[in-house]
Design a protein around this motif. Structure first.
Motif, PDB file in Angstrom:
ATOM      1  N   ASN A  72      14.465  -6.272  33.498  1.00 58.69           N
ATOM      2  CA  ASN A  72      14.706  -4.863  33.162  1.00 58.69           C
ATOM      3  C   ASN A  72      15.301  -4.122  34.349  1.00 58.69           C
ATOM      4  O   ASN A  72      16.232  -3.331  34.219  1.00 58.69           O
ATOM      5  CB  ASN A  72      13.374  -4.226  32.741  1.00 58.69           C
ATOM      6  CG  ASN A  72      13.543  -2.812  32.210  1.00 58.69           C
ATOM      7  OD1 ASN A  72      14.658  -2.354  31.986  1.00 58.69           O
ATOM      8  ND2 ASN A  72      12.446  -2.122  32.026  1.00 58.69           N
ATOM      9  N   ASN A  77      18.859  -2.281  34.359  1.00 57.97           N
ATOM     10  CA  ASN A  77      18.849  -0.849  34.639  1.00 57.97           C
ATOM     11  C   ASN A  77      19.737  -0.503  35.831  1.00 57.97           C
ATOM     12  O   ASN A  77      20.413   0.528  35.847  1.00 57.97           O
ATOM     13  CB  ASN A  77      17.426  -0.371  34.916  1.00 57.97           C
ATOM     14  CG  ASN A  77      16.604  -0.220  33.653  1.00 57.97           C
ATOM     15  OD1 ASN A  77      17.111  -0.373  32.549  1.00 57.97           O
ATOM     16  ND2 ASN A  77      15.322   0.055  33.813  1.00 57.97           N
ATOM     17  N   LEU A  87      22.369   2.380  36.250  1.00 54.08           N
ATOM     18  CA  LEU A  87      22.014   3.462  37.155  1.00 54.08           C
ATOM     19  C   LEU A  87      23.050   3.662  38.261  1.00 54.08           C
ATOM     20  O   LEU A  87      23.216   4.784  38.755  1.00 54.08           O
ATOM     21  CB  LEU A  87      20.642   3.180  37.774  1.00 54.08           C
ATOM     22  CG  LEU A  87      19.965   4.350  38.498  1.00 54.08           C
ATOM     23  CD1 LEU A  87      19.636   5.465  37.521  1.00 54.08           C
ATOM     24  CD2 LEU A  87      18.704   3.880  39.213  1.00 54.08           C
ATOM     25  N   GLN A 125      19.610   9.655  39.723  1.00 54.84           N
ATOM     26  CA  GLN A 125      18.787   8.534  40.182  1.00 54.84           C
ATOM     27  C   GLN A 125      17.378   9.022  40.518  1.00 54.84           C
ATOM     28  O   GLN A 125      16.388   8.344  40.247  1.00 54.84           O
ATOM     29  CB  GLN A 125      19.434   7.865  41.394  1.00 54.84           C
ATOM     30  CG  GLN A 125      20.700   7.090  41.046  1.00 54.84           C
ATOM     31  CD  GLN A 125      21.324   6.419  42.257  1.00 54.84           C
ATOM     32  OE1 GLN A 125      20.725   6.388  43.328  1.00 54.84           O
ATOM     33  NE2 GLN A 125      22.524   5.892  42.098  1.00 54.84           N
ATOM     34  N   PHE A 166      15.560   9.671  37.319  1.00 48.43           N
ATOM     35  CA  PHE A 166      15.115   8.394  36.752  1.00 48.43           C
ATOM     36  C   PHE A 166      13.821   7.923  37.423  1.00 48.43           C
ATOM     37  O   PHE A 166      12.932   7.372  36.771  1.00 48.43           O
ATOM     38  CB  PHE A 166      16.217   7.344  36.945  1.00 48.43           C
ATOM     39  CG  PHE A 166      15.829   5.958  36.519  1.00 48.43           C
ATOM     40  CD1 PHE A 166      15.764   5.621  35.177  1.00 48.43           C
ATOM     41  CD2 PHE A 166      15.548   4.976  37.455  1.00 48.43           C
ATOM     42  CE1 PHE A 166      15.413   4.342  34.780  1.00 48.43           C
ATOM     43  CE2 PHE A 166      15.212   3.692  37.075  1.00 48.43           C
ATOM     44  CZ  PHE A 166      15.141   3.384  35.734  1.00 48.43           C
ATOM     45  N   LEU A 196      18.566   4.550  29.149  1.00 51.00           N
ATOM     46  CA  LEU A 196      17.688   3.810  30.053  1.00 51.00           C
ATOM     47  C   LEU A 196      16.231   3.902  29.612  1.00 51.00           C
ATOM     48  O   LEU A 196      15.485   2.918  29.695  1.00 51.00           O
ATOM     49  CB  LEU A 196      17.829   4.340  31.485  1.00 51.00           C
ATOM     50  CG  LEU A 196      19.031   3.849  32.287  1.00 51.00           C
ATOM     51  CD1 LEU A 196      19.129   4.621  33.599  1.00 51.00           C
ATOM     52  CD2 LEU A 196      18.928   2.365  32.565  1.00 51.00           C
ATOM     53  N   GLU A 197      15.810   5.072  29.137  1.00 43.19           N
ATOM     54  CA  GLU A 197      14.427   5.242  28.717  1.00 43.19           C
ATOM     55  C   GLU A 197      14.120   4.425  27.461  1.00 43.19           C
ATOM     56  O   GLU A 197      13.049   3.821  27.342  1.00 43.19           O
ATOM     57  CB  GLU A 197      14.133   6.727  28.459  1.00 43.19           C
ATOM     58  CG  GLU A 197      14.140   7.580  29.714  1.00 43.19           C
ATOM     59  CD  GLU A 197      13.218   7.038  30.779  1.00 43.19           C
ATOM     60  OE1 GLU A 197      12.053   6.708  30.466  1.00 43.19           O
ATOM     61  OE2 GLU A 197      13.660   6.912  31.936  1.00 43.19           O
ATOM     62  N   LEU A 223      15.727   1.727  26.607  1.00 50.27           N
ATOM     63  CA  LEU A 223      15.776   0.344  27.073  1.00 50.27           C
ATOM     64  C   LEU A 223      14.451  -0.044  27.730  1.00 50.27           C
ATOM     65  O   LEU A 223      13.901  -1.115  27.458  1.00 50.27           O
ATOM     66  CB  LEU A 223      16.925   0.182  28.074  1.00 50.27           C
ATOM     67  CG  LEU A 223      17.110  -1.204  28.707  1.00 50.27           C
ATOM     68  CD1 LEU A 223      17.407  -2.243  27.646  1.00 50.27           C
ATOM     69  CD2 LEU A 223      18.230  -1.163  29.736  1.00 50.27           C
ATOM     70  N   ASP A 224      13.929   0.833  28.575  1.00 48.67           N
ATOM     71  CA  ASP A 224      12.653   0.566  29.227  1.00 48.67           C
ATOM     72  C   ASP A 224      11.534   0.444  28.206  1.00 48.67           C
ATOM     73  O   ASP A 224      10.638  -0.399  28.344  1.00 48.67           O
ATOM     74  CB  ASP A 224      12.332   1.686  30.217  1.00 48.67           C
ATOM     75  CG  ASP A 224      10.986   1.497  30.898  1.00 48.67           C
ATOM     76  OD1 ASP A 224      10.899   0.668  31.819  1.00 48.67           O
ATOM     77  OD2 ASP A 224      10.013   2.162  30.494  1.00 48.67           O
ATOM     78  N   ARG A 244      10.825   0.503  38.639  1.00 46.83           N
ATOM     79  CA  ARG A 244      11.739   1.618  38.858  1.00 46.83           C
ATOM     80  C   ARG A 244      12.267   1.614  40.301  1.00 46.83           C
ATOM     81  O   ARG A 244      13.447   1.808  40.548  1.00 46.83           O
ATOM     82  CB  ARG A 244      11.038   2.949  38.570  1.00 46.83           C
ATOM     83  CG  ARG A 244      10.734   3.173  37.094  1.00 46.83           C
ATOM     84  CD  ARG A 244      12.010   3.224  36.297  1.00 46.83           C
ATOM     85  NE  ARG A 244      11.769   3.214  34.875  1.00 46.83           N
ATOM     86  CZ  ARG A 244      11.855   4.292  34.090  1.00 46.83           C
ATOM     87  NH1 ARG A 244      12.182   5.441  34.607  1.00 46.83           N
ATOM     88  NH2 ARG A 244      11.658   4.191  32.799  1.00 46.83           N
ATOM     89  N   THR A 254      14.776  -1.060  40.807  1.00 41.77           N
ATOM     90  CA  THR A 254      16.058  -0.693  40.213  1.00 41.77           C
ATOM     91  C   THR A 254      16.892   0.134  41.188  1.00 41.77           C
ATOM     92  O   THR A 254      18.069  -0.146  41.424  1.00 41.77           O
ATOM     93  CB  THR A 254      15.837   0.103  38.912  1.00 41.77           C
ATOM     94  OG1 THR A 254      15.138  -0.706  37.965  1.00 41.77           O
ATOM     95  CG2 THR A 254      17.165   0.532  38.308  1.00 41.77           C
TER      96      THR A 254
END
Length: 378
Positions: free
Chosen positions: A46, A50, A54, A62, A65, A255-256, A258-259, A292, A295
């Motif tokens: 992930n 990401n 990003l 960023q 995020f 992204l959210e 996907l997470d 996170r 990432t």
């Protein structure tokens, strides 16, 4: 750089482990530590995916995020999401669902397990679409050329990934969904539930991904136009700042989602270790924080530019995870297997990237890139 990027993760780890000790003693401390490792191992792919998204966003987004996004990831997916599942599946109110999670942990675990087919179908289809769109795109850099070249040619067919995803969903609804695994080892027919949840996952991907791509393309067009007219005093069209905000917002939203899809297996797998919602939120939340931070670290270090096959390996891991999620509708698969598959694929892509870089260096520079690419099978 390391402390700056992972500082908050270290702080959250310390606070989370201390809270676990106060909540349930050293046993709780051990459970939270195990859950943290589980979340990191299952979500490393992930972080790689990401990072690829990003790096297109500016420093402000960023930070969003890493701050607002982590609140959504921890409190939304690792705490609120399991409670919402119980509330919907058991037709309970939010307060009743929270009370059930805190006071009747066995019943809570049963309801979440019984809701697994719909969770797996939704997440599986969302991740499958990510994988299919990746392998059907004709990319300059290819990892497994013997697979990716012919698939890139097939990808020229419009809506091919959607068609394949729907075929996979239809097959799943007629096979594994007819004997869906439930709490206590029972199996029931969940074909209709799986079909509806899978379609919902597909629609979510198309809507969120489509909006993200649209605004990203608009941003690129605006930047090109401004570059051509940079000598002019007056510029037509929308403000580039506003447009960048729209593009970044929808990429953040993507992204959210996907997470969230990645976190399904972690949330479900956590029940193999504990059914205490507090310990689950602490362990998975700490792990999510590290994902996170990792990432952002990959983006700031330019790791994806240096190790060009990492993104490929991560997407193959996504495809494997999508398949595993659909299989778990009927069969139980140990979380260790799920985590190892992702680690092996990403590890192989990293090693291939290292070998490619060595070949380019030995050949005298980037000009040897094409030869390195052609011979880069694993």
């Amino acid at each position: 750089m390391l402390l700056k990027t992972f500082g908050w993760s270290f702080a959250v780890t310390a606070l989370g482990l201390v809270a676990a000790v106060f909540y349930g003693g050293w046993t709780a401390f051990g459970v939270v530590a195990i859950l943290t490792v589980l979340e990191i191992s299952l979500s490393f792919d992930n972080a790689v995916v990401n990072a690829g998204i990003l790096k297109k966003m500016n420093a402000f987004w960023q930070k969003i995020f890493l701050t607002v996004g982590i609140l959504i990831a921890v409190f939304g997916m690792r705490l609120v999401f399991p409670v919402v599942i119980v509330a919907i599946s058991a037709q309970l109110g939010p307060i009743e669902a929270v009370d059930l999670a805190l006071t009747d942990k066995d019943r809570y675990q049963q309801l979440v397990t019984d809701a697994h087919p719909s969770i797996a179908a939704f997440g599986g289809m969302f991740l499958l679409m990510i994988f299919l769109d990746f392998i059907f795109e004709d990319r300059d850099i290819k990892w497994l050329t013997w697979i990716e070249r012919p698939l890139a040619k097939l990808g020229k067919v419009d809506m091919l990934s959607v068609c394949i995803a729907l075929i996979v969903l239809l097959i799943a609804s007629m096979t594994v969904a007819t004997h869906a695994h439930q709490h206590g080892g029972a199996h029931v027919d969940k074909a209709e539930t799986v079909l509806l949840a899978g379609i919902a996952g597909l629609i979510t991907y198309l809507v969120v991904g489509g909006l993200s791509s649209y605004f990203e393309n608009k941003l690129e067009e605006e930047e090109e136009r401004e570059h051509e007219e940079e000598e002019k005093a007056a510029r037509a069209g929308k403000s580039p700042v506003k447009l960048a905000g729209q593009a970044a917002f929808f990429m953040f939203l993507y992204l959210e989602v996907l997470d969230a899809s990645f976190s399904f297996d972690g949330v479900i797998g956590a029940f193999a270790i504990t059914n205490d919602i507090v310990l689950m939120a602490l362990g998975l939340g700490i792990g999510a924080m590290y994902v996170r931070s990792l990432t952002v670290y990959l983006v700031r270090q330019g790791t994806l530019d240096d190790y060009v096959y990492l993104e490929h390996g991560a997407h193959y891991a996504i495809g494997a995870l999508a398949a595993l999620l659909l299989i778990t509708i009927q069969y139980e698969i140990n979380e260790i297997i799920t985590g190892l598959i992702g680690v092996i694929l990403i590890g192989a892509s990293f090693w291939s990237s290292v070998r490619r870089n060595k070949r380019i260096a030995q050949a005298g520079g980037p000009g040897a890139g094409e030869k390195a690419e052609v011979s880069s099978g694993v």
